[in-house]
Design a protein around this motif. Structure first.
Motif, PDB file in Angstrom:
ATOM      1  N   VAL A  46      42.210  48.183  37.099  1.00  0.00           N
ATOM      2  CA  VAL A  46      41.942  47.367  38.286  1.00  0.00           C
ATOM      3  C   VAL A  46      42.635  46.018  38.137  1.00  0.00           C
ATOM      4  O   VAL A  46      43.269  45.522  39.071  1.00  0.00           O
ATOM      5  CB  VAL A  46      40.417  47.197  38.518  1.00  0.00           C
ATOM      6  N   LEU A  47      42.555  45.441  36.952  1.00  0.00           N
ATOM      7  CA  LEU A  47      43.227  44.165  36.699  1.00  0.00           C
ATOM      8  C   LEU A  47      44.745  44.283  36.819  1.00  0.00           C
ATOM      9  O   LEU A  47      45.405  43.386  37.350  1.00  0.00           O
ATOM     10  CB  LEU A  47      42.841  43.642  35.309  1.00  0.00           C
ATOM     11  N   LYS A  48      45.297  45.382  36.360  1.00  0.00           N
ATOM     12  CA  LYS A  48      46.744  45.604  36.479  1.00  0.00           C
ATOM     13  C   LYS A  48      47.145  45.682  37.954  1.00  0.00           C
ATOM     14  O   LYS A  48      48.162  45.119  38.366  1.00  0.00           O
ATOM     15  CB  LYS A  48      47.138  46.894  35.746  1.00  0.00           C
ATOM     16  N   GLU A  49      46.318  46.360  38.760  1.00  0.00           N
ATOM     17  CA  GLU A  49      46.596  46.450  40.197  1.00  0.00           C
ATOM     18  C   GLU A  49      46.472  45.073  40.843  1.00  0.00           C
ATOM     19  O   GLU A  49      47.271  44.723  41.713  1.00  0.00           O
ATOM     20  CB  GLU A  49      45.645  47.450  40.867  1.00  0.00           C
ATOM     21  N   LEU A  50      45.482  44.293  40.434  1.00  0.00           N
ATOM     22  CA  LEU A  50      45.337  42.932  40.957  1.00  0.00           C
ATOM     23  C   LEU A  50      46.572  42.097  40.647  1.00  0.00           C
ATOM     24  O   LEU A  50      47.043  41.333  41.491  1.00  0.00           O
ATOM     25  CB  LEU A  50      44.103  42.253  40.367  1.00  0.00           C
ATOM     26  N   GLN A  54      48.759  40.298  43.403  1.00  0.00           N
ATOM     27  CA  GLN A  54      48.829  38.835  43.388  1.00  0.00           C
ATOM     28  C   GLN A  54      49.304  38.376  42.007  1.00  0.00           C
ATOM     29  O   GLN A  54      48.494  38.048  41.144  1.00  0.00           O
ATOM     30  CB  GLN A  54      47.455  38.235  43.722  1.00  0.00           C
ATOM     31  N   PRO A  55      50.617  38.376  41.798  1.00  0.00           N
ATOM     32  CA  PRO A  55      51.157  37.995  40.488  1.00  0.00           C
ATOM     33  C   PRO A  55      50.622  36.643  40.020  1.00  0.00           C
ATOM     34  O   PRO A  55      50.523  35.697  40.791  1.00  0.00           O
ATOM     35  CB  PRO A  55      52.667  37.932  40.732  1.00  0.00           C
ATOM     36  N   GLY A  56      50.225  36.597  38.757  1.00  0.00           N
ATOM     37  CA  GLY A  56      49.713  35.373  38.166  1.00  0.00           C
ATOM     38  C   GLY A  56      48.207  35.193  38.281  1.00  0.00           C
ATOM     39  O   GLY A  56      47.659  34.228  37.758  1.00  0.00           O
ATOM     40  N   ILE A  57      47.522  36.117  38.956  1.00  0.00           N
ATOM     41  CA  ILE A  57      46.078  35.975  39.172  1.00  0.00           C
ATOM     42  C   ILE A  57      45.271  36.224  37.904  1.00  0.00           C
ATOM     43  O   ILE A  57      44.213  35.638  37.698  1.00  0.00           O
ATOM     44  CB  ILE A  57      45.577  36.907  40.303  1.00  0.00           C
ATOM     45  N   VAL A  58      45.750  37.111  37.046  1.00  0.00           N
ATOM     46  CA  VAL A  58      44.953  37.536  35.902  1.00  0.00           C
ATOM     47  C   VAL A  58      45.012  36.511  34.772  1.00  0.00           C
ATOM     48  O   VAL A  58      46.086  36.164  34.290  1.00  0.00           O
ATOM     49  CB  VAL A  58      45.398  38.933  35.409  1.00  0.00           C
ATOM     50  N   ASN A  59      43.834  36.011  34.418  1.00  0.00           N
ATOM     51  CA  ASN A  59      43.665  35.132  33.267  1.00  0.00           C
ATOM     52  C   ASN A  59      42.333  35.507  32.622  1.00  0.00           C
ATOM     53  O   ASN A  59      41.656  36.430  33.075  1.00  0.00           O
ATOM     54  CB  ASN A  59      43.727  33.652  33.680  1.00  0.00           C
ATOM     55  N   GLU A  60      41.952  34.817  31.562  1.00  0.00           N
ATOM     56  CA  GLU A  60      40.729  35.179  30.843  1.00  0.00           C
ATOM     57  C   GLU A  60      39.501  35.148  31.750  1.00  0.00           C
ATOM     58  O   GLU A  60      38.627  36.007  31.664  1.00  0.00           O
ATOM     59  CB  GLU A  60      40.521  34.254  29.642  1.00  0.00           C
ATOM     60  N   GLN A  61      39.428  34.156  32.620  1.00  0.00           N
ATOM     61  CA  GLN A  61      38.281  34.030  33.522  1.00  0.00           C
ATOM     62  C   GLN A  61      38.231  35.197  34.501  1.00  0.00           C
ATOM     63  O   GLN A  61      37.170  35.780  34.732  1.00  0.00           O
ATOM     64  CB  GLN A  61      38.352  32.703  34.274  1.00  0.00           C
ATOM     65  N   VAL A  62      39.364  35.560  35.078  1.00  0.00           N
ATOM     66  CA  VAL A  62      39.416  36.673  36.030  1.00  0.00           C
ATOM     67  C   VAL A  62      39.111  37.995  35.332  1.00  0.00           C
ATOM     68  O   VAL A  62      38.407  38.842  35.881  1.00  0.00           O
ATOM     69  CB  VAL A  62      40.784  36.717  36.766  1.00  0.00           C
ATOM     70  N   ILE A  63      39.600  38.170  34.125  1.00  0.00           N
ATOM     71  CA  ILE A  63      39.320  39.390  33.359  1.00  0.00           C
ATOM     72  C   ILE A  63      37.817  39.555  33.179  1.00  0.00           C
ATOM     73  O   ILE A  63      37.248  40.613  33.470  1.00  0.00           O
ATOM     74  CB  ILE A  63      40.041  39.368  31.991  1.00  0.00           C
TER      75      ILE A  63
END
Length: 106
Positions: A46-50, A54-63
Protein backbone atom coordinates in the motif's frame (compact mmCIF):
# COMPACT_ATOMS: atom_id res chain seq x y z
CA UNK A 1 -15.45 3.59 27.06
CA UNK A 2 -19.06 3.21 26.04
CA UNK A 3 -20.16 4.80 22.79
CA UNK A 4 -23.55 6.42 22.28
CA UNK A 5 -25.61 5.10 19.38
CA UNK A 6 -24.60 8.08 17.27
CA UNK A 7 -20.91 7.69 18.12
CA UNK A 8 -21.08 3.96 17.34
CA UNK A 9 -22.70 4.61 13.94
CA UNK A 10 -20.01 7.18 13.13
CA UNK A 11 -17.17 4.90 14.29
CA UNK A 12 -18.42 1.82 12.42
CA UNK A 13 -20.07 3.36 9.35
CA UNK A 14 -19.43 1.56 6.06
CA UNK A 15 -16.07 2.27 4.52
CA UNK A 16 -16.02 5.03 1.92
CA UNK A 17 -13.70 4.26 -0.98
CA UNK A 18 -12.60 7.44 -2.76
CA UNK A 19 -13.26 7.47 -6.50
CA UNK A 20 -9.98 9.26 -7.23
CA UNK A 21 -6.71 10.13 -5.51
CA UNK A 22 -6.60 13.58 -3.95
CA UNK A 23 -3.31 14.81 -2.49
CA UNK A 24 -5.29 17.01 -0.07
CA UNK A 25 -7.36 14.07 1.29
CA UNK A 26 -6.84 12.40 4.66
CA UNK A 27 -4.13 9.78 5.03
CA UNK A 28 -6.87 7.21 5.70
CA UNK A 29 -8.61 7.96 2.41
CA UNK A 30 -5.28 7.89 0.58
CA UNK A 31 -4.45 4.49 2.10
CA UNK A 32 -7.92 3.12 1.23
CA UNK A 33 -7.61 4.40 -2.34
CA UNK A 34 -4.15 2.83 -2.69
CA UNK A 35 -5.45 -0.50 -1.35
CA UNK A 36 -8.35 -0.36 -3.80
CA UNK A 37 -5.89 0.20 -6.65
CA UNK A 38 -3.75 -2.82 -5.81
CA UNK A 39 -6.67 -5.06 -4.83
CA UNK A 40 -4.81 -6.87 -2.07
CA UNK A 41 -1.51 -6.38 -0.34
CA UNK A 42 0.57 -5.77 2.73
CA UNK A 43 1.00 -2.36 4.31
CA UNK A 44 4.33 -2.15 2.45
CA UNK A 45 2.57 -2.66 -0.89
CA UNK A 46 0.00 0.00 0.00
CA UNK A 47 2.86 2.35 0.84
CA UNK A 48 4.56 1.57 -2.48
CA UNK A 49 1.32 2.42 -4.31
CA UNK A 50 1.03 5.65 -2.30
CA UNK A 51 4.57 6.57 -3.36
CA UNK A 52 3.56 5.96 -7.00
CA UNK A 53 0.45 8.12 -6.60
CA UNK A 54 2.21 10.92 -4.71
CA UNK A 55 6.01 10.78 -5.03
CA UNK A 56 7.78 11.85 -1.85
CA UNK A 57 4.82 11.15 0.46
CA UNK A 58 6.32 8.15 2.23
CA UNK A 59 8.36 8.91 5.34
CA UNK A 60 8.63 7.32 8.79
CA UNK A 61 5.51 9.10 10.04
CA UNK A 62 3.41 8.05 7.03
CA UNK A 63 4.69 4.46 7.27
CA UNK A 64 3.59 4.23 10.91
CA UNK A 65 0.28 5.96 10.19
CA UNK A 66 -0.65 3.73 7.24
CA UNK A 67 0.17 0.58 9.20
CA UNK A 68 -2.00 1.82 12.08
CA UNK A 69 -4.85 2.82 9.74
CA UNK A 70 -4.92 -0.59 8.04
CA UNK A 71 -4.75 -2.45 11.36
CA UNK A 72 -7.56 -0.33 12.84
CA UNK A 73 -9.80 -0.78 9.78
CA UNK A 74 -9.16 -4.51 9.96
CA UNK A 75 -9.90 -4.63 13.70
CA UNK A 76 -13.22 -2.85 13.09
CA UNK A 77 -14.11 -5.33 10.34
CA UNK A 78 -14.15 -2.61 7.67
CA UNK A 79 -11.51 -4.32 5.54
CA UNK A 80 -10.52 -7.96 5.25
CA UNK A 81 -7.15 -9.47 5.87
CA UNK A 82 -5.29 -12.75 6.08
CA UNK A 83 -1.88 -13.47 7.50
CA UNK A 84 0.63 -15.08 5.13
CA UNK A 85 4.21 -15.78 6.21
CA UNK A 86 3.91 -13.47 9.18
CA UNK A 87 2.57 -10.51 7.20
CA UNK A 88 -1.02 -9.30 7.05
CA UNK A 89 -2.43 -9.05 3.53
CA UNK A 90 -5.36 -6.62 3.39
CA UNK A 91 -8.17 -6.31 0.86
CA UNK A 92 -11.52 -4.60 0.50
CA UNK A 93 -13.26 -7.92 -0.20
CA UNK A 94 -14.86 -6.55 -3.32
CA UNK A 95 -16.68 -8.98 -5.56
CA UNK A 96 -14.66 -9.11 -8.76
CA UNK A 97 -16.43 -11.98 -10.54
CA UNK A 98 -20.11 -12.27 -11.34
CA UNK A 99 -22.06 -14.98 -9.56
CA UNK A 100 -22.89 -17.63 -12.15
CA UNK A 101 -25.18 -19.63 -9.88
CA UNK A 102 -28.94 -19.76 -10.21
CA UNK A 103 -31.53 -18.58 -7.75
CA UNK A 104 -33.42 -21.86 -7.89
CA UNK A 105 -36.56 -20.16 -9.22
CA UNK A 106 -36.39 -21.13 -12.85
Amino acid sequence: MKLSDEEFREEYKPLHIPSHFDQQDTQQNKAIYALAQIGEGTADKVLKELETLQPGIVNEQVIALVKTILANLFDKGLIKGEEHNGQMHYNLSKITEANDGSTGNQ
